[in-house]
Design an enzyme around this catalytic site. Structure first.
Site, mmCIF file in Angstrom:
data_model
loop_
_atom_site.group_PDB
_atom_site.id
_atom_site.type_symbol
_atom_site.label_atom_id
_atom_site.label_comp_id
_atom_site.label_asym_id
_atom_site.label_seq_id
_atom_site.Cartn_x
_atom_site.Cartn_y
_atom_site.Cartn_z
ATOM 1 N N ASN A 1 71.612 20.213 21.146
ATOM 2 C CA ASN A 1 70.621 19.668 20.210
ATOM 3 C C ASN A 1 69.751 20.826 19.712
ATOM 4 O OD1 ASN A 1 69.311 17.711 18.677
ATOM 5 N ND2 ASN A 1 67.800 17.347 20.262
ATOM 6 N N HIS B 1 66.311 27.965 19.717
ATOM 7 C CA HIS B 1 67.578 28.362 20.341
ATOM 8 C C HIS B 1 68.277 29.433 19.493
ATOM 9 C CE1 HIS B 1 67.422 24.048 21.875
ATOM 10 N NE2 HIS B 1 67.572 24.717 22.993
ATOM 11 N N LYS C 1 59.264 29.635 26.375
ATOM 12 C CA LYS C 1 58.558 28.345 26.407
ATOM 13 C C LYS C 1 58.680 27.714 27.792
ATOM 14 C CE LYS C 1 59.964 24.312 24.728
ATOM 15 N NZ LYS C 1 59.657 23.317 25.774
ATOM 16 N N GLN D 1 60.677 28.370 34.367
ATOM 17 C CA GLN D 1 62.141 28.462 34.483
ATOM 18 C C GLN D 1 62.596 29.916 34.373
ATOM 19 O OE1 GLN D 1 65.162 25.652 32.706
ATOM 20 N NE2 GLN D 1 65.247 27.212 31.125
ATOM 21 N N LEU E 1 58.657 24.701 19.416
ATOM 22 C CA LEU E 1 59.886 23.972 19.115
ATOM 23 C C LEU E 1 60.551 23.551 20.417
ATOM 24 C CD1 LEU E 1 61.494 25.867 16.096
ATOM 25 C CD2 LEU E 1 59.685 24.148 16.140
ATOM 26 N N SER E 2 61.045 22.326 20.433
ATOM 27 C CA SER E 2 61.688 21.774 21.623
ATOM 28 C C SER E 2 62.660 20.693 21.181
ATOM 29 C CB SER E 2 60.621 21.149 22.545
ATOM 30 O OG SER E 2 61.218 20.248 23.450
ATOM 31 N N ARG F 1 63.076 18.029 22.579
ATOM 32 C CA ARG F 1 62.437 16.726 22.804
ATOM 33 C C ARG F 1 61.417 16.380 21.712
ATOM 34 N NH1 ARG F 1 63.193 18.165 28.588
ATOM 35 N NH2 ARG F 1 64.654 16.628 29.433
HETATM 36 O O1 PAF Z 1 66.395 25.474 29.338
HETATM 37 C C1 PAF Z 1 67.402 24.747 29.310
HETATM 38 O O2 PAF Z 1 67.846 24.292 28.250
HETATM 39 C C2 PAF Z 1 68.132 24.412 30.605
HETATM 40 O O3 PAF Z 1 67.236 24.271 31.660
HETATM 41 C C3 PAF Z 1 69.237 25.434 30.962
HETATM 42 C C4 PAF Z 1 68.658 26.809 31.226
HETATM 43 C C5 PAF Z 1 70.249 25.505 29.828
HETATM 44 C C6 PAF Z 1 69.966 24.982 32.237
HETATM 45 O O4 PAF Z 1 70.561 23.731 32.066
#
Ligand code: PAF
Length: 279
Positions: free
Chosen positions: A28, A33, A149, A153, A184-185, A187
């Site tokens: 998505n 990205h 963002k 993680q 941007l996300s 979701r």
């Molecule tokens: O950030 C994300 O979209 C997810 O957490 C990732 C790193 C692709 C792992 O599923």
């Protein structure tokens, strides 16, 4: 761009093509990205992206089933952004049997903030990221780009890669924002029109918190409580709004500019958004 689904086909597609630069995603795709993919094209010989909605990182009540799956459109966007190989494993490719061996990340980094509100989230992230890195790199060095963002993680993945001595440089990609400042996300697409107009309030709350934290004599606990109340008064249900040390995400002993990050997660209607701001 070549699209492959199995791990064997991925390895065949990468054989002899030099150093991979990798961007893992759940699809998505949006401009954020694609900026990571463009960044990756300058980091290796062959640019690889993955699309896999990883059930291990969703809690039972979360949006795993409804998470948008838009593979055809994503593939077109990736190709236009310079991606060479798209790895889009099916569930059975990545998890051919139940994934009972999992990565248990350091709780001092992974059980706070997102990990506190989404227990097991970073176990799911680390387990899939370790598998994806292993699929793409399989012993040969390269780079992988993760968006800033998802600040925590990025830190958790960096620590995992360091501790498992994986030959992968983890590179941060700057957060892309809409004109009004909303990060941007994927979701964001869940937001109704009124919510979308309001959504920038999370970013604004982090900016206000960061500014107030640097004022002489600032009392962080009071400022954080005020920031939570202000967001609640605007109709949000915040999980956290906090200032932490960039180094380890622990509460800071002193409020020194250049060492801090404000992080927030809050629900607007049914949509949970996160954001952060280094300062
Ligand atoms: O950030 C994300 O979209 C997810 O957490 C990732 C790193 C692709 C792992 O599923």
């Amino acid at each position: 761009m070549q699209t492959v689904h199995s791990i064997a086909d991925l390895r065949a597609a990468l054989a002899g093509r030099g150093r991979p630069a990798f961007v893992p995603t759940m699809g998505n795709l949006h401009a954020g990205h694609l900026s990571l993919v463009r960044q990756a094209t300058g980091l290796g010989d062959v640019t690889v992206a993955s699309i896999f909605v990883n059930r291990l990182q969703f809690l039972p009540h979360e949006d795993f089933d409804s998470y948008p799956r838009t593979l055809q459109r994503d593939a077109e966007l990736l190709q236009a952004a310079g991606c060479d190989v798209l790895f889009a494993p099916r569930e059975a490719d990545l998890y051919p049997e139940p994934q009972t061996f999992k990565v248990q990340p350091d709780p001092r980094l992974a059980d706070l903030l997102e990990g506190h509100f989404r227990p097991g989230f970073f176990t799911g992230v680390c387990t899939v990221v370790l598998k994806l890195l292993h699929c793409v790199f399989a012993g040969s060095p390269g780079a992988a780009v993760f968006g800033a963002k998802d600040y925590q993680q990025l830190m958790v993945v960096r620590a995992m890669v360091r501790q498992f001595a994986l030959p992968v440089d983890i590179v941060a990609g700057a957060t892309c924002r809409a004109d009004d400042g909303l990060a941007l996300s994927s979701r964001n697409g869940y937001l109704g029109a009124g919510e979308r107009a309001q959504a920038v309030q999370l970013h604004a709350a982090l900016q206000a918190l960061a500014q107030a934290a640097l004022a002489p004599g600032a009392d962080l606990a009071t400022l954080e409580a005020q920031a939570l109340d202000a967001l609640r008064a605007q109709g949000w249900q915040p999980d956290y709004l906090t200032v932490r040390r960039r180094a380890d995400l622990q509460p800071p002993a002193s409020l020194q500019a250049g060492t801090l990050v404000a992080l927030g997660a809050a629900r607007l209607g049914g949509t949970r958004l996160i954001d952060n701001l280094e300062f």
